[in-house]
Every structure is written in structure tokens, then in C-alpha cells.
Design an enzyme around this catalytic site. Structure first.
Site, PDB file in Angstrom:
ATOM      1  N   LYS A  79      -9.368   5.355   5.855  1.00 56.85           N
ATOM      2  CA  LYS A  79      -7.924   4.802   5.218  1.00 56.85           C
ATOM      3  C   LYS A  79      -8.163   3.521   4.059  1.00 56.85           C
ATOM      4  CE  LYS A  79      -4.802   6.140   9.125  1.00 56.85           C
ATOM      5  NZ  LYS A  79      -4.310   5.547  10.316  1.00 56.85           N
ATOM      6  N   SER A  95      -2.717   0.620  -4.493  1.00 61.58           N
ATOM      7  CA  SER A  95      -2.967   1.918  -3.839  1.00 61.58           C
ATOM      8  C   SER A  95      -4.552   2.240  -4.317  1.00 61.58           C
ATOM      9  CB  SER A  95      -2.218   2.943  -4.150  1.00 61.58           C
ATOM     10  OG  SER A  95      -2.649   4.307  -3.605  1.00 61.58           O
ATOM     11  N   ALA A  96      -5.270   2.906  -3.629  1.00 58.70           N
ATOM     12  CA  ALA A  96      -6.650   3.311  -3.922  1.00 58.70           C
ATOM     13  C   ALA A  96      -6.540   4.709  -4.441  1.00 58.70           C
ATOM     14  CB  ALA A  96      -7.296   3.336  -2.853  1.00 58.70           C
ATOM     15  N   ASP A 130       0.877  -1.276   0.090  1.00 57.13           N
ATOM     16  CA  ASP A 130       0.015  -0.052  -0.019  1.00 57.13           C
ATOM     17  C   ASP A 130       1.153   1.420   0.026  1.00 57.13           C
ATOM     18  OD1 ASP A 130      -2.215   1.518   0.309  1.00 57.13           O
ATOM     19  OD2 ASP A 130      -1.717   1.801   2.613  1.00 57.13           O
ATOM     20  N   LEU A 131       0.307   2.437  -0.508  1.00 62.21           N
ATOM     21  CA  LEU A 131       1.000   3.485  -0.613  1.00 62.21           C
ATOM     22  C   LEU A 131       1.098   4.549   0.652  1.00 62.21           C
ATOM     23  CD1 LEU A 131       3.150   5.633  -2.187  1.00 62.21           C
ATOM     24  CD2 LEU A 131       1.306   6.362  -3.267  1.00 62.21           C
ATOM     25  N   ASP A 132      -0.323   5.013   0.645  1.00 60.98           N
ATOM     26  CA  ASP A 132      -0.648   5.914   1.838  1.00 60.98           C
ATOM     27  C   ASP A 132      -0.525   5.437   3.167  1.00 60.98           C
ATOM     28  OD1 ASP A 132      -0.928   8.224  -0.019  1.00 60.98           O
ATOM     29  OD2 ASP A 132      -3.044   7.359  -0.452  1.00 60.98           O
ATOM     30  N   THR A 189       1.467   9.755   3.811  1.00 58.06           N
ATOM     31  CA  THR A 189       0.304  10.677   3.277  1.00 58.06           C
ATOM     32  C   THR A 189      -0.870  10.476   4.121  1.00 58.06           C
ATOM     33  OG1 THR A 189       0.522   9.096   1.703  1.00 58.06           O
ATOM     34  CG2 THR A 189       1.294  11.332   1.111  1.00 58.06           C
ATOM     35  N   LYS A 196     -11.074  -1.191  -2.098  1.00 59.19           N
ATOM     36  CA  LYS A 196     -10.712  -1.806  -0.974  1.00 59.19           C
ATOM     37  C   LYS A 196     -12.014  -1.543  -0.050  1.00 59.19           C
ATOM     38  CE  LYS A 196      -5.778  -0.672  -1.250  1.00 59.19           C
ATOM     39  NZ  LYS A 196      -4.649   0.212  -0.622  1.00 59.19           N
ATOM     40  N   GLU A 217      -0.383  -3.199   4.465  1.00 53.11           N
ATOM     41  CA  GLU A 217      -1.488  -2.570   4.724  1.00 53.11           C
ATOM     42  C   GLU A 217      -1.585  -1.756   5.967  1.00 53.11           C
ATOM     43  OE1 GLU A 217      -4.092  -0.582   3.438  1.00 53.11           O
ATOM     44  OE2 GLU A 217      -4.072  -1.325   1.295  1.00 53.11           O
ATOM     45  N   ASP A 218      -1.895  -0.691   5.870  1.00 49.59           N
ATOM     46  CA  ASP A 218      -2.259   0.172   7.502  1.00 49.59           C
ATOM     47  C   ASP A 218      -3.711   0.528   7.624  1.00 49.59           C
ATOM     48  OD1 ASP A 218      -2.364   2.383   5.413  1.00 49.59           O
ATOM     49  OD2 ASP A 218      -2.519   3.787   6.800  1.00 49.59           O
TER      50      ASP A 218
HETATM   51  C1  BG6 Z   1      -6.049   5.883  -0.123  1.00 49.81           C
HETATM   52  C2  BG6 Z   1      -6.015   6.515   1.172  1.00 49.81           C
HETATM   53  O1  BG6 Z   1      -4.612   5.250  -0.407  1.00 49.81           O
HETATM   54  O2  BG6 Z   1      -6.290   6.564  -1.153  1.00 49.81           O
HETATM   55  C3  BG6 Z   1      -7.387   7.115   1.366  1.00 49.81           C
HETATM   56  O3  BG6 Z   1      -5.763   5.733   2.227  1.00 49.81           O
HETATM   57  C4  BG6 Z   1      -7.685   8.037   0.011  1.00 49.81           C
HETATM   58  O4  BG6 Z   1      -7.147   7.958   2.526  1.00 49.81           O
HETATM   59  C5  BG6 Z   1      -7.560   7.365  -1.149  1.00 49.81           C
HETATM   60  O5  BG6 Z   1      -9.088   8.250   0.019  1.00 49.81           O
HETATM   61  C6  BG6 Z   1      -7.793   7.908  -2.576  1.00 49.81           C
HETATM   62  O6  BG6 Z   1      -6.827   8.891  -2.683  1.00 49.81           O
HETATM   63  P1  BG6 Z   1      -7.051  10.300  -3.756  1.00 49.81           P
HETATM   64  O7  BG6 Z   1      -5.534  10.537  -3.787  1.00 49.81           O
HETATM   65  O8  BG6 Z   1      -7.350   9.561  -4.998  1.00 49.81           O
HETATM   66  O9  BG6 Z   1      -7.923  11.038  -3.266  1.00 49.81           O
HETATM   67 MG    MG Z   2      -2.886   3.112   3.675  1.00 45.35          MG
END
Ligand code: BG6
Ligand code: MG
Length: 227
Positions: free
Chosen positions: A47, A118-119, A11-13, A19, A149, A173-174
Site C-alpha cells: 500500500k 497519491s503514489a 491519500d487517494l487509494d 481502490t 512513500k 493515509e491508510d
Molecule cells: C498507491 C497505491 O496509491 O499507488 C499502491 O496504494 C499502488 O498500491 C500505487 O501501487 C501506484 O499506483 P498506479 O496506479 O500508478 O499503479
Molecule cells: Mg492508500
């Protein structure tokens, strides 16, 4: 001989970089403007959740819940993203979380493939800023994933793209929703965070500096031997 994993999906964020905090601050600013109370405890459920799904959950927090048109929601989501982009402006390679560089290096030296699951639609931009633009064998583009997710699609898409069986994959993942997605994909889940939220992870550490490659592999193999 215990089997080694063939792919680790990160996972990224909140795993590669912090982030997750910037997402919270940007949502908090928007929610304050709308007069909707949100706090860090509520944020745990945002998240890993897509931008629009996060907005829907925040609007449900209003009393009574706010019902808006698609156009109004797009405006709010765009506003949140603008706040978020301001916050990530200063991100540099120094913002890679502790332990992650060593983990990635050990992962690569072991000949195990790497992917980002990542989402976030901002994932490519953030990876560039971190100097990790060319590091991963595959990046799941959030725009291509139909079900976010906790649906497993983000993780299965990464494995499918690299032609790897799900049981040969580890996901890190977090997020509550993220660990659930990994589990539902039939992969080995590594959670980074609090036991109160992530007790469903196969292996849990409290912070990224505890992500030690050899131990992750050992835990993966231990579970394989049990099943
Ligand atoms: C996920 C985050 O990685 O990305 C979420 O954990 C976030 O908090 C989601 O809403 C979507 O991100 P973005 O950058 O497309 O708004
Ligand atoms: Mg995350």
C-alpha cells in the site's frame, strides 16, 4: 489561540475510495500467473508503494527471488495496470468512501486548503470518475515525485506547491509507508486502518466514516500545544 492547520493532504487509494482492494486483486492475479504466493497480510506493505517498487517486492517473494530484465518488469507492470484499469472501469461517485464527502465539505467551509498526495499514476483518472476532478487545490503528480512513500516528498511537494509550512499540514493515509512519509515530513498524521499496522500515526481511526473534521482539528491542535 490554538493554531488551525492550513492544508489537509489526502491519500487517494484507500482513503478517498476503495481502490486499495482493486490494486490487491490486480497484483494477486499477476502473482498467481507467476506462481508467487501473496496474501492480504503481505499486501499491507504494498500500500502506498509505487507500481515498480511493488513489483520488485512481489518478485522477491518468489523462491528463489525472480531476477528479471527491465523490459520484462515493464511488461509485468503494464499487465498489472491493465488488470487494474479493468477493475476501476465501473468506478463512479458512489465509490467515494463513507464520511469523505462530509469531511471534504467541512474542510472547505473552514477555509483550509486541500491536496491529493497519491503514489498512483492513475490518480487523475480516478478523481475524474469519482466526480472530484476539480475538488482539490493541488494534486501531486506521481510522475513528478522522485522518491515515493515512505520518503516524505509526496507530502512536502503538495505543501511546497501551495506555499504552506509542513507543520501547518495534516496528512491522511491508510498505508504504513504513507503514515511514515507524513511523519517524516513533519506533518500531523491521521491513519485510517488497523492499529497492528498504523500505530505510528498521530491519530488513528479504524475506517473513513470515523474521520470527523472537528475531531481531527482538535487532535492536531492538541499535538501543537504539547510541542
Ligand atoms: C498507491 C497505491 O496509491 O499507488 C499502491 O496504494 C499502488 O498500491 C500505487 O501501487 C501506484 O499506483 P498506479 O496506479 O500508478 O499503479
Ligand atoms: Mg492508500
Amino acid at each position: 489561540m490554538p493554531q488551525s492547520p492550513k492544508l489537509i493532504i489526502y491519500d487517494l487509494d484507500g482513503v478517498i475510495t476503495d481502490t486499495a482492494e482493486f490494486h490487491f486483486l490486480a497484483w494477486k492475479k499477476l502473482a498467481d500467473e507467476l506462481g508467487i504466493p501473496i496474501d492480504r497480510h503481505f499486501n499491507e506493505q504494498l500500500k502506498g508503494i509505487s507500481r515498480m517498487d511493488s513489483l520488485d517486492r512481489i518478485l522477491e517473494q518468489a523462491s528463489p527471488p525472480m531476477k528479471l530484465s527491465t523490459e520484462e518488469k515493464i511488461e509485468l507492470a503494464t499487465r498489472k495496470n491493465a488488470y487494474y484499469l479493468e477493475l476501476i472501469e465501473e468506478i463512479s461517485p458512489e465509490h467515494i468512501l463513507p464520511g469523505i464527502k462530509a469531511l471534504l465539505q467541512a474542510n472547505k467551509e473552514a477555509g483550509i486548503k486541500t491536496a491529493i498526495g497519491s503514489a498512483s499514476k492513475n490518480a487523475p483518472r480516478i478523481l475524474e470518475k469519482l466526480g472530484l476532478g476539480d475538488t482539490f487545490d493541488h494534486i501531486v503528480d506521481a510522475a513528478e515525485v522522485k522518491k515515493g512513500k515512505p520518503d516524505p516528498e509526496t507530502f512536502t511537494a503538495a505543501a511546497d506547491a501551495l506555499g504552506i509550512a509542513y507543520t501547518d499540514c495534516i496528512g491522511i493515509e491508510d498505508a504504513v509507508a504513507g503514515v511514515e512519509a507524513i511523519n517524516r515530513a513533519g506533518m500531523f498524521s491521521v491513519g485510517v486502518g488497523d492499529k497492528a499496522h498504523l500505530s505510528h500515526a498521530d491519530y488513528l481511526v479504524s475506517a473513513t466514516n470515523e474521520l470527523v473534521f472537528e475531531e481531527i482539528i482538535r487532535r492536531f491542535q492538541e499535538k501543537q500545544n504539547l510541542s
